[in-house]
Design a protein around this motif. Structure first.
Motif, PDB file in Angstrom:
ATOM      1  N   ARG A 116       0.841  -1.220   0.000  1.00  0.00           N
ATOM      2  CA  ARG A 116       0.000   0.000   0.000  1.00  0.00           C
ATOM      3  C   ARG A 116       0.865   1.255   0.000  1.00  0.00           C
ATOM      4  NH1 ARG A 116      -3.212  -3.174   3.491  1.00  0.00           N
ATOM      5  NH2 ARG A 116      -2.204  -2.269   5.314  1.00  0.00           N
ATOM      6  N   LEU A 117       1.966   1.225   0.778  1.00  0.00           N
ATOM      7  CA  LEU A 117       2.876   2.369   0.828  1.00  0.00           C
ATOM      8  C   LEU A 117       3.488   2.624  -0.546  1.00  0.00           C
ATOM      9  CD1 LEU A 117       4.549   4.505   2.367  1.00  0.00           C
ATOM     10  CD2 LEU A 117       6.197   2.685   2.889  1.00  0.00           C
ATOM     11  N   ASP A 118       3.910   1.562  -1.211  1.00  0.00           N
ATOM     12  CA  ASP A 118       4.509   1.682  -2.534  1.00  0.00           C
ATOM     13  C   ASP A 118       3.519   2.329  -3.508  1.00  0.00           C
ATOM     14  OD1 ASP A 118       6.659   1.130  -4.421  1.00  0.00           O
ATOM     15  OD2 ASP A 118       5.339  -0.359  -5.284  1.00  0.00           O
ATOM     16  N   GLN A 119       2.287   1.858  -3.484  1.00  0.00           N
ATOM     17  CA  GLN A 119       1.277   2.393  -4.397  1.00  0.00           C
ATOM     18  C   GLN A 119       0.950   3.849  -4.076  1.00  0.00           C
ATOM     19  OE1 GLN A 119      -2.644   0.569  -4.163  1.00  0.00           O
ATOM     20  NE2 GLN A 119      -2.909   0.789  -6.369  1.00  0.00           N
ATOM     21  N   ALA A 120       0.743   4.142  -2.785  1.00  0.00           N
ATOM     22  CA  ALA A 120       0.373   5.503  -2.384  1.00  0.00           C
ATOM     23  C   ALA A 120       1.492   6.494  -2.668  1.00  0.00           C
ATOM     24  CB  ALA A 120       0.019   5.526  -0.898  1.00  0.00           C
ATOM     25  N   SER A 121       2.755   6.052  -2.495  1.00  0.00           N
ATOM     26  CA  SER A 121       3.881   6.960  -2.727  1.00  0.00           C
ATOM     27  C   SER A 121       4.015   7.294  -4.209  1.00  0.00           C
ATOM     28  CB  SER A 121       5.179   6.350  -2.200  1.00  0.00           C
ATOM     29  OG  SER A 121       5.531   5.205  -2.949  1.00  0.00           O
ATOM     30  N   LYS A 122       3.709   6.318  -5.063  1.00  0.00           N
ATOM     31  CA  LYS A 122       3.798   6.562  -6.500  1.00  0.00           C
ATOM     32  C   LYS A 122       2.680   7.481  -6.987  1.00  0.00           C
ATOM     33  CE  LYS A 122       6.382   2.388  -7.500  1.00  0.00           C
ATOM     34  NZ  LYS A 122       6.322   0.968  -7.870  1.00  0.00           N
ATOM     35  N   GLN A 123       1.636   7.596  -6.177  1.00  0.00           N
ATOM     36  CA  GLN A 123       0.556   8.522  -6.494  1.00  0.00           C
ATOM     37  C   GLN A 123       0.756   9.868  -5.791  1.00  0.00           C
ATOM     38  OE1 GLN A 123      -2.740   6.190  -5.124  1.00  0.00           O
ATOM     39  NE2 GLN A 123      -2.861   4.956  -6.999  1.00  0.00           N
ATOM     40  N   GLY A 124       1.894   9.990  -5.084  1.00  0.00           N
ATOM     41  CA  GLY A 124       2.219  11.249  -4.408  1.00  0.00           C
ATOM     42  C   GLY A 124       1.383  11.528  -3.178  1.00  0.00           C
ATOM     43  N   ARG A 125       0.826  10.481  -2.554  1.00  0.00           N
ATOM     44  CA  ARG A 125      -0.075  10.700  -1.419  1.00  0.00           C
ATOM     45  C   ARG A 125       0.599  10.557  -0.056  1.00  0.00           C
ATOM     46  NH1 ARG A 125      -3.834   6.991  -0.940  1.00  0.00           N
ATOM     47  NH2 ARG A 125      -3.245   5.546  -2.586  1.00  0.00           N
ATOM     48  N   VAL A 126       1.798   9.968  -0.018  1.00  0.00           N
ATOM     49  CA  VAL A 126       2.474   9.785   1.273  1.00  0.00           C
ATOM     50  C   VAL A 126       3.971  10.035   1.126  1.00  0.00           C
ATOM     51  CG1 VAL A 126       0.837   8.083   2.180  1.00  0.00           C
ATOM     52  CG2 VAL A 126       2.810   7.310   0.872  1.00  0.00           C
ATOM     53  N   ASP A 127       4.622  10.279   2.261  1.00  0.00           N
ATOM     54  CA  ASP A 127       6.071  10.396   2.301  1.00  0.00           C
ATOM     55  C   ASP A 127       6.633   9.005   2.576  1.00  0.00           C
ATOM     56  OD1 ASP A 127       8.541  12.367   2.753  1.00  0.00           O
ATOM     57  OD2 ASP A 127       8.651  10.756   4.227  1.00  0.00           O
ATOM     58  N   VAL A 128       7.489   8.512   1.686  1.00  0.00           N
ATOM     59  CA  VAL A 128       7.985   7.137   1.789  1.00  0.00           C
ATOM     60  C   VAL A 128       8.757   6.914   3.090  1.00  0.00           C
ATOM     61  CG1 VAL A 128       9.437   5.356   0.730  1.00  0.00           C
ATOM     62  CG2 VAL A 128       8.089   6.872  -0.708  1.00  0.00           C
ATOM     63  N   ARG A 129       9.623   7.840   3.451  1.00  0.00           N
ATOM     64  CA  ARG A 129      10.450   7.643   4.651  1.00  0.00           C
ATOM     65  C   ARG A 129       9.588   7.526   5.892  1.00  0.00           C
ATOM     66  NH1 ARG A 129      16.183  10.723   3.991  1.00  0.00           N
ATOM     67  NH2 ARG A 129      16.416  10.411   1.766  1.00  0.00           N
ATOM     68  N   ASP A 130       8.655   8.474   6.050  1.00  0.00           N
ATOM     69  CA  ASP A 130       7.774   8.419   7.223  1.00  0.00           C
ATOM     70  C   ASP A 130       6.976   7.125   7.230  1.00  0.00           C
ATOM     71  OD1 ASP A 130       8.662  10.866   8.033  1.00  0.00           O
ATOM     72  OD2 ASP A 130       6.926  11.996   7.334  1.00  0.00           O
ATOM     73  N   GLY A 131       6.502   6.732   6.047  1.00  0.00           N
ATOM     74  CA  GLY A 131       5.720   5.502   5.940  1.00  0.00           C
ATOM     75  C   GLY A 131       6.524   4.273   6.325  1.00  0.00           C
ATOM     76  N   LEU A 132       7.786   4.214   5.873  1.00  0.00           N
ATOM     77  CA  LEU A 132       8.640   3.075   6.204  1.00  0.00           C
ATOM     78  C   LEU A 132       8.886   2.978   7.705  1.00  0.00           C
ATOM     79  CD1 LEU A 132      11.357   3.136   3.378  1.00  0.00           C
ATOM     80  CD2 LEU A 132       9.764   1.270   3.867  1.00  0.00           C
ATOM     81  N   TYR A 133       9.234   4.112   8.324  1.00  0.00           N
ATOM     82  CA  TYR A 133       9.501   4.100   9.752  1.00  0.00           C
ATOM     83  C   TYR A 133       8.249   3.709  10.543  1.00  0.00           C
ATOM     84  CZ  TYR A 133      13.989   6.341   8.780  1.00  0.00           C
ATOM     85  OH  TYR A 133      15.249   6.620   8.310  1.00  0.00           O
ATOM     86  N   SER A 134       7.089   4.236  10.136  1.00  0.00           N
ATOM     87  CA  SER A 134       5.839   3.909  10.839  1.00  0.00           C
ATOM     88  C   SER A 134       5.518   2.422  10.741  1.00  0.00           C
ATOM     89  CB  SER A 134       4.663   4.707  10.252  1.00  0.00           C
ATOM     90  OG  SER A 134       4.854   6.080  10.445  1.00  0.00           O
ATOM     91  N   LEU A 135       5.705   1.865   9.541  1.00  0.00           N
ATOM     92  CA  LEU A 135       5.443   0.438   9.361  1.00  0.00           C
ATOM     93  C   LEU A 135       6.364  -0.423  10.220  1.00  0.00           C
ATOM     94  CD1 LEU A 135       4.789   0.051   5.518  1.00  0.00           C
ATOM     95  CD2 LEU A 135       3.246  -0.612   7.363  1.00  0.00           C
ATOM     96  N   VAL A 136       7.643  -0.070  10.239  1.00  0.00           N
ATOM     97  CA  VAL A 136       8.604  -0.868  11.028  1.00  0.00           C
ATOM     98  C   VAL A 136       8.236  -0.809  12.510  1.00  0.00           C
ATOM     99  CG1 VAL A 136      11.008  -1.050  11.782  1.00  0.00           C
ATOM    100  CG2 VAL A 136      10.483  -0.626   9.370  1.00  0.00           C
ATOM    101  N   LEU A 137       7.838   0.356  12.979  1.00  0.00           N
ATOM    102  CA  LEU A 137       7.472   0.488  14.402  1.00  0.00           C
ATOM    103  C   LEU A 137       6.219  -0.314  14.746  1.00  0.00           C
ATOM    104  CD1 LEU A 137       8.228   4.282  14.929  1.00  0.00           C
ATOM    105  CD2 LEU A 137       9.522   2.338  15.826  1.00  0.00           C
ATOM    106  N   SER A 138       5.405  -0.616  13.716  1.00  0.00           N
ATOM    107  CA  SER A 138       4.182  -1.393  13.967  1.00  0.00           C
ATOM    108  C   SER A 138       4.450  -2.893  14.040  1.00  0.00           C
ATOM    109  CB  SER A 138       3.165  -1.137  12.846  1.00  0.00           C
ATOM    110  OG  SER A 138       3.556  -1.796  11.638  1.00  0.00           O
ATOM    111  N   LEU A 139       5.667  -3.319  13.700  1.00  0.00           N
ATOM    112  CA  LEU A 139       5.991  -4.752  13.728  1.00  0.00           C
ATOM    113  C   LEU A 139       5.868  -5.329  15.138  1.00  0.00           C
ATOM    114  CD1 LEU A 139       9.088  -5.282  11.417  1.00  0.00           C
ATOM    115  CD2 LEU A 139       6.949  -6.545  11.329  1.00  0.00           C
TER     116      LEU A 139
END
Length: 200
Positions: A177-200
């Protein structure tokens, strides 16, 4: 179409130090001049990378006083690019190590979408290993079935025996979802990656 334009000069070294110290105060933290100068020397002059690293240092400090030790922990003085660092961290599901590896690889210029792919690949390998390990398949057979190198597999098996399938699948879907949303310019990839990792 502008009537006037102005050229904004790059900050001098002293101005960069003052700016970062002011930013630290805005984040309710402090960082002394020598530590700030070391931070700039290790990260480089890019203001975006500097402010991101400063925020990570503040978040990781319990005293809100950023020290040289904090900086050395996040970015070791003799840091060299380790292409297996992220894969090893994912294989152990070590959140702290994954965050550090992401930060270092971004600092070395690794593409954000490459990192999404690397994380997705690591999680997929872990899921496949866990699935086959739960069927009591011997490592050699798991390696042949999954195509994972036996040496890599030997590092994955201890973690694979204890993983939570639902959590890992949710993480893998989150990456897609992050990959798709980032390619549509809807999210910041770095913030998204860090948030996902913290949710592990």
């Amino acid at each position: 179409m502008a009537n006037d334009s102005i050229q904004i000069q790059s900050l001098s070294s002293a101005q960069q130090v003052a700016w970062l110290q002011a930013e630290a105060q805005r984040l309710s933290a402090t960082i002394d001049s020598p530590t700030t100068q070391t931070l700039i020397a290790r990260i480089g002059p890019d203001s975006g990378s500097l402010i991101l690293t400063l925020r990570q240092l503040v978040a990781g400090s319990s005293t809100r006083v950023i020290t040289r030790k904090d900086l050395d922990t996040l970015i070791p003085p003799s840091a060299t690019f380790d292409q297996w660092e992220l894969a090893n961290a994912v294989g152990k599901l070590d959140k702290r190590a994954i965050i550090k590896a992401l930060h270092r690889q971004l600092a070395y210029g690794m593409g954000e979408h490459q990192l999404i792919g690397s994380l997705a690949s690591g999680i997929r390998n872990l899921l496949m290993t866990a699935e086959h390990a739960r069927m009591n398949m011997p490592p050699a057979l798991i390696a042949r079935t999954t195509g994972i190198h036996p040496f890599v597999l030997s590092k994955l098996i201890p973690t694979a025996r204890t993983v939570q399938f639902d959590k890992l699948r949710a993480f893998h879907q989150g990456l897609a979802r992050l990959d798709q949303a980032s390619k549509q310019g809807r999210v910041d990839v770095r913030d998204g990656l860090y948030s996902l990792v913290l949710s592990l």
